[in-house]
Write an enzyme that holds these catalytic residues in place. Sequence first.
Site, PDB file in Angstrom:
ATOM      1  N   VAL A  37      -0.021   1.272   1.020  1.00 40.23           N
ATOM      2  CA  VAL A  37       0.079   0.694  -0.429  1.00 40.23           C
ATOM      3  C   VAL A  37      -0.158   2.165  -1.417  1.00 40.23           C
ATOM      4  O   VAL A  37      -0.830   2.810  -0.954  1.00 40.23           O
ATOM      5  CB  VAL A  37      -1.061  -0.187  -0.682  1.00 40.23           C
ATOM      6  CG1 VAL A  37      -1.104  -0.766  -2.085  1.00 40.23           C
ATOM      7  CG2 VAL A  37      -1.063  -1.272   0.270  1.00 40.23           C
ATOM      8  N   CYS A  38       0.896   2.072  -2.337  1.00 44.30           N
ATOM      9  CA  CYS A  38       0.581   2.857  -3.439  1.00 44.30           C
ATOM     10  C   CYS A  38       1.064   4.069  -3.055  1.00 44.30           C
ATOM     11  O   CYS A  38       1.878   4.382  -1.944  1.00 44.30           O
ATOM     12  CB  CYS A  38      -0.486   2.840  -4.207  1.00 44.30           C
ATOM     13  SG  CYS A  38      -0.641   3.474  -5.839  1.00 44.30           S
ATOM     14  N   THR A  39       0.397   5.352  -3.431  1.00 44.80           N
ATOM     15  CA  THR A  39       0.464   6.599  -2.817  1.00 44.80           C
ATOM     16  C   THR A  39       0.042   6.888  -1.397  1.00 44.80           C
ATOM     17  O   THR A  39       0.072   7.919  -0.839  1.00 44.80           O
ATOM     18  CB  THR A  39      -0.148   7.773  -3.775  1.00 44.80           C
ATOM     19  OG1 THR A  39      -1.468   7.362  -3.985  1.00 44.80           O
ATOM     20  CG2 THR A  39       0.519   7.631  -5.166  1.00 44.80           C
TER      21      THR A  39
ATOM     22  N   THR B 203       6.335   3.164  -3.296  1.00 38.36           N
ATOM     23  CA  THR B 203       5.088   3.842  -3.493  1.00 38.36           C
ATOM     24  C   THR B 203       4.922   3.673  -5.117  1.00 38.36           C
ATOM     25  O   THR B 203       5.735   2.945  -5.413  1.00 38.36           O
ATOM     26  CB  THR B 203       5.168   5.542  -3.070  1.00 38.36           C
ATOM     27  OG1 THR B 203       3.895   6.080  -3.409  1.00 38.36           O
ATOM     28  CG2 THR B 203       6.200   6.259  -4.007  1.00 38.36           C
TER      29      THR B 203
END
Length: 233
Positions: free
Chosen positions: A102-104, A122
Amino acid sequence: MTGSIQIGIVVFPDMTQLDATGPLQVFSAVPGVTVHLLWKDLTPVPTDSVMVITPTTTFADAPQLDVVCVPGGYGTDDLVNDREVVAFLQRQADGARYVTSVCTGALVLGAAGLLRGYRAATHWTAMDVLDIFGATPTPQRVVIDRNRVTGGGVTAGIDFALALVAEIFDRPAAEAVQLRLEYDPRPPFTAGSPDTAPADVVERYLQRIAPHKARRREAVERAAARLAEDATA
């Protein structure tokens, strides 16, 4: 799919707690799923908010996971060059059904060499460095490419987890969780994406995080160089 599903979410200092707790809430609502919060030891880790998260399982004691997930946050700048974290992800990826982020957190998967040749999502502010790891940055809330499942920034973690539940089980199982959580988002503003937010809001935010973006790029480039060296060693 039958039997207990083992899902591991890596937790780490200076993580964005919603990246982990959003998916955690979804996964925990599915019968037959066991969720592990993973770190090097069981010492509580501080997040980027007041919340502190206590790991439930160490890397050394973790079972072979069906799903390994890495959330994001500023702490990923350190994780991309953390050999213990990278080695753990590489070991788990060999036997996992799904390798996810999830995300970075996608940058950490990239630093482990796990996104080369895959499309991946991302956080929008990290799209410009994801390709350094050989991934194809894809600006979607959820990207499924074979057994790599990646979510966009922060709140996309809920969408990611629901999509993954549908992949593992079926759509009705995911819809039941969505209903339980009353996940029916209707945000008061349309500023949740750089494509829809007012230009001045985007510009002010980018100015504010410019030093961090520079630090992230340096960390990612160093991790990519280390990954290349390891491949030729």
